[in-house]
Design a protein around this motif. Structure first.
Motif, PDB file in Angstrom:
ATOM      1  N   LEU A 104       0.652  -1.299  -0.180  1.00 46.26           N
ATOM      2  CA  LEU A 104       0.102  -0.165   0.256  1.00 46.26           C
ATOM      3  C   LEU A 104       0.909   1.221   0.072  1.00 46.26           C
ATOM      4  O   LEU A 104       0.673   2.143  -0.674  1.00 46.26           O
ATOM      5  CB  LEU A 104      -0.999   0.005   1.326  1.00 46.26           C
ATOM      6  N   LYS A 105       1.988   1.295   0.853  1.00 50.06           N
ATOM      7  CA  LYS A 105       2.863   2.384   0.913  1.00 50.06           C
ATOM      8  C   LYS A 105       3.777   2.381  -0.291  1.00 50.06           C
ATOM      9  O   LYS A 105       3.945   3.754  -0.944  1.00 50.06           O
ATOM     10  CB  LYS A 105       3.907   2.296   1.983  1.00 50.06           C
ATOM     11  N   MET A 131       2.594   1.650  -3.434  1.00 51.89           N
ATOM     12  CA  MET A 131       1.419   2.229  -4.311  1.00 51.89           C
ATOM     13  C   MET A 131       1.274   3.709  -3.900  1.00 51.89           C
ATOM     14  O   MET A 131       1.349   4.394  -5.200  1.00 51.89           O
ATOM     15  CB  MET A 131       0.264   1.545  -4.198  1.00 51.89           C
ATOM     16  N   ILE A 132       1.040   4.246  -2.798  1.00 46.45           N
ATOM     17  CA  ILE A 132       0.796   5.477  -2.688  1.00 46.45           C
ATOM     18  C   ILE A 132       2.104   6.447  -2.939  1.00 46.45           C
ATOM     19  O   ILE A 132       2.203   7.624  -3.780  1.00 46.45           O
ATOM     20  CB  ILE A 132       0.870   5.848  -1.073  1.00 46.45           C
ATOM     21  N   ILE A 192       1.819   6.616  -6.805  1.00 43.81           N
ATOM     22  CA  ILE A 192       0.879   7.627  -7.272  1.00 43.81           C
ATOM     23  C   ILE A 192       1.425   9.006  -7.052  1.00 43.81           C
ATOM     24  O   ILE A 192       1.162   9.869  -7.965  1.00 43.81           O
ATOM     25  CB  ILE A 192      -0.239   7.338  -6.359  1.00 43.81           C
ATOM     26  N   LEU A 193       2.115   9.066  -6.161  1.00 42.79           N
ATOM     27  CA  LEU A 193       2.616  10.614  -5.702  1.00 42.79           C
ATOM     28  C   LEU A 193       3.516  10.976  -6.702  1.00 42.79           C
ATOM     29  O   LEU A 193       3.549  12.290  -7.469  1.00 42.79           O
ATOM     30  CB  LEU A 193       3.526  10.621  -4.481  1.00 42.79           C
ATOM     31  N   LEU A 216       3.423   9.943  -9.771  1.00 48.17           N
ATOM     32  CA  LEU A 216       2.570   9.990 -11.064  1.00 48.17           C
ATOM     33  C   LEU A 216       1.884  11.466 -11.151  1.00 48.17           C
ATOM     34  O   LEU A 216       1.739  12.037 -12.140  1.00 48.17           O
ATOM     35  CB  LEU A 216       1.649   8.969 -11.294  1.00 48.17           C
ATOM     36  N   LEU A 217       1.476  11.670 -10.010  1.00 45.36           N
ATOM     37  CA  LEU A 217       0.540  13.214  -9.802  1.00 45.36           C
ATOM     38  C   LEU A 217       1.926  14.261  -9.904  1.00 45.36           C
ATOM     39  O   LEU A 217       1.389  15.255 -10.586  1.00 45.36           O
ATOM     40  CB  LEU A 217       0.316  13.148  -8.342  1.00 45.36           C
ATOM     41  N   CYS A 228       2.143  15.065 -13.410  1.00 46.33           N
ATOM     42  CA  CYS A 228       1.025  15.700 -13.994  1.00 46.33           C
ATOM     43  C   CYS A 228       1.207  17.483 -14.149  1.00 46.33           C
ATOM     44  O   CYS A 228       0.565  18.111 -14.728  1.00 46.33           O
ATOM     45  CB  CYS A 228      -0.188  15.285 -13.126  1.00 46.33           C
ATOM     46  N   GLY A 264       5.121   8.862 -15.828  1.00 48.60           N
ATOM     47  CA  GLY A 264       3.797   9.432 -15.743  1.00 48.60           C
ATOM     48  C   GLY A 264       3.501   9.876 -17.045  1.00 48.60           C
ATOM     49  O   GLY A 264       2.457   9.653 -17.647  1.00 48.60           O
TER      50      GLY A 264
END
Lengths: 507, 159
Positions: free
Chosen positions: A167-168, A170-171, A174-175, A177-178, A181, A445
């Motif tokens: 989970l960590k 993955m977080i 995602i950070l 990838l964000l 953006c 990303g």
């Protein structure tokens, strides 16, 4: 250009006195950084990026390849002599190697580390030379759907191999990838999350972010806890290479197994030399005829993992060159440098930039061959290297962090980016969130979004189009299969937490 | 420095909400349902789900944990001074690098850090002087990367 002509042209480009001299300097730098506990190979490469600006692509990649190979080996020196791994890639067998040192076999242990590193590195390079062009030939047929699934599979694999909580990881990803953006979007050119800052229109510069995540965090950690890397230093007295031939002949299958698994793990996105070493050390013990001797100073314990960590650094270049998907943190930086030099990693790079690609292969071979004599010198002068005062070294490294961040775009804004990412990286690591997936998310990303948007437009609402082609369907099955395992493990974890809580409240 | 899992999860949840809110204002492609907001929205939704899962798994376990736990090893004056010097040095470099130039700001940053890390001032000054001049010459002359000179602009021909 056919492969043989390209290969010969590449060798000619590489065997220039200037490039050989640069490789020698890079070797010394790599050995020094690798041998200093707390300084990693990734940090060495991040600090080298500004130097690569003024270099031709061939010289730039020769410097990167050489420094990485040397740093990964040199990480073994403090592991053997001080029981402190110089880089995370040496951590798996530090206890084993140090136990040998206490028995008076420190020089022999270092000799095994060098020899297995060279053989593992050459094996990984051979696989890279054979596998990368073959995969590239196959990947020419890929459309945006395949690239999208491949990118997602790469990201998913990186979560699984990060060695932390799923989970960590993955977080963290995602950070990353964000953050990717931020800036003008790929579809309509609309500025996103820039908050009026023009310096962010092109997105967050990847190199200062990387320096922040990998180097600033180490300097800050040292500032807070300067005595973490203390300890007694043993001397590497005695012959280094005597008896290595017999040892490696005895454990030839370990060598082959460690090199093969190391190359494979290196090729997995996000998994680098450190994970390769841990996995192969475990496998080595599992299949050993004398597993009870592991941990007591048994040379067999060094063979699998010593070969695997150097094989992994070549393996990591396979997905990096063919798909632009980094196999580890070092290749993430290398991809950034490729883009800076106006080159795009893709299957086409093997035809459009064949000499450059082959020069990377040759650089690996030359760097690994140079390792033998240079490692001997490094081991003999290890006392001097290891006694470098870190309270002098860390401020100097920090100056180079700031200078390197500035020099990418001649922008002091990027020094701020380094600072922000350094703080983010520090907070994440202190709370057991791995930082490698952040970098992978940041690098991948833009590529994933580009293929996602173009697939969405091509599909026009027909979701089956995403799995219409056989390769896309296969990659989709693999990706969704791994996600299912992830969800299943998550649900099981939640159920376990729920029952534990019920038990607690009942007691 | 460990932050309570719940606090981190709530902060991440707030971040996802902010991203989704911002992304909802991005324009869409003409005649299409997709646009620049789609990808960040998908990511933020995944982040929100992951944060909720962290919150769910850590809720009972971390109820008694303080908001922030600081390692006892770093609760001393020297550690705080060294860490503050790292931030100050970086802030100084980023904020005044352009106006004061590399030589002055680099020397202040490096010299200050060396002193904070426990070096005697004579040694710190010698290392700073040698390193700043070497780095400046290397970057400007060898690598052809211009470094700002600030008030020392008149020395441009020598540096």
């Amino acid at each position: 250009m056919d492969p043989i002509s390209a290969s010969l042209a590449a060798l000619g480009m590489l065997l220039q006195p200037k490039i050989i001299l640069l490789m020698l300097v890079a070797s010394v730098f790599g050995i020094f950084v690798g041998a200093m506990p707390g300084l990693t190979a990734t940090m060495a490469i991040a600090l080298l990026v500004p130097i690569t600006f003024s270099l031709e692509p061939v010289a730039a990649f020769a410097v990167i390849v050489t420094s990485t190979a040397m740093a990964i080996f040199a990480g073994d020196i403090p592991g053997v002599l001080m029981r402190i791994p110089g880089t995370p890639a040496s951590a798996a067998y530090t206890e084993e190697a140090y136990a040998m040192t206490r028995q008076g076999h420190g020089a022999f242990a270092l000799g095994t580390c060098v020899t297995t590193s060279v053989i593992g590195g050459l094996f990984g390079t051979a696989v890279l030379m054979i596998a990368a062009p073959s995969i590239a030939n196959f990947a020419v047929k890929f459309s945006s759907y395949e690239y999208l699934w491949l990118g997602l599979l790469g990201l998913t694999a990186s979560i699984f191999v990060a060695g932390s909580s799923l989970l960590k990881s993955m977080i963290a990803m995602i950070l990353g990838l964000l953050v990717g953006c931020i800036g003008i979007d790929v579809a309509v050119g609309h500025p996103r999350f820039t908050f009026g800052e023009t310096a962010l229109l092109d997105g967050v510069n990847f190199i200062p972010a990387m320096i922040g995540l990998f180097a600033f965090t180490e300097v800050l950690r040292f500032a807070l806890k300067p005595n973490t890397h203390g300890g007694e230093t043993h001397r590497a007295d005695g012959p280094i290479f005597k008896g290595q031939g017999a040892l490696l002949l005895k454990y030839r299958w370990n060598l082959l197994r460690g090199s093969s698994i190391g190359t494979f793990i290196g090729a997995l996105p996000g998994a680098g030399a450190d994970i390769a070493a841990w996995v192969t050390y475990g496998i080595g013990r599992r299949f050993s005829k004398e597993p009870e001797k592991f941990g007591t100073g048994h040379a067999e314990g060094l063979v699998d993992a010593g070969a695997a960590n150097n094989a992994a650094i070549s393996g990591a270049w396979i997905p990096a060159l063919v798909f632009g998907i980094p196999g580890d943190s070092v290749t993430a930086i290398a991809i950034g440098i490729l883009y800076m030099k106006g080159l795009t990693p893709s299957p086409m790079i093997f035809s459009t930039q064949a000499p450059l690609v082959y020069s990377i292969f040759w650089a690996f071979i030359i760097a690994n061959l140079m390792m033998w004599p240079l490692a001997w010198v490094a081991i003999k002068s290890s006392g001097k290297i290891l006694s470098t005062p870190r309270n002098v070294l860390m401020p100097i490294i920090f100056l180079f962090c700031m200078l390197g961040s500035y020099a990418i775009n001649n922008s002091f804004f990027d020094v701020g980016v380094m600072l922000v990412f350094g703080i983010i990286g520090f907070v994440l690591e202190e709370n057991d969130y791995p930082v490698a997936p952040v970098i992978l998310g940041l690098v991948l990303g833009r590529m994933i979004e580009e293929h996602f948007m173009s697939s969405m437009m091509k599909a026009s609402g027909n979701w089956l189009a995403f799995v219409d082609r056989p390769i896309a369907a296969t990659l989709a099955i693999c990706t969704l299969g791994v996600w299912s395992v992830f969800i299943w493990r998550g649900v099981k974890g939640l159920a376990r937490t729920g029952s534990a809580s019920t038990a607690l409240s009942n007691s | 420095m460990r932050i309570n899992e719940r606090v981190l999860a709530i902060a991440l949840l707030a971040l996802s909400a902010f991203v989704i809110w911002q992304a909802s204002s991005f324009p869409k492609l003409a005649g299409m349902t997709v646009g620049p907001g789609l990808f960040p929205t998908v990511l933020a939704s995944a982040l929100a789900i992951a944060s909720i899962l962290v919150l769910a798994t850590s809720w009972k376990q971390t109820r008694a944990t303080p908001l922030v736990t600081i390692d006892p090893d770093v609760r001393n004056r020297q550690s705080i001074i060294r860490a503050a010097a790292v931030f100050a040095s970086c802030g100084l470099f980023a904020a005044f690098g352009k106006s004061l130039g590399f030589v002055i700001v680099g020397a202040l940053s490096l010299g200050g850090l060396l002193l904070a890390f426990g070096l005697r001032w004579k040694l710190a000054a010698a290392i700073t002087l040698i390193l700043i001049i070497t780095v400046d010459v290397f970057f400007v002359r060898v690598m052809r990367i211009p470094l700002p000179l600030g008030p020392l602009d008149f020395l441009g021909n020598w540096l």
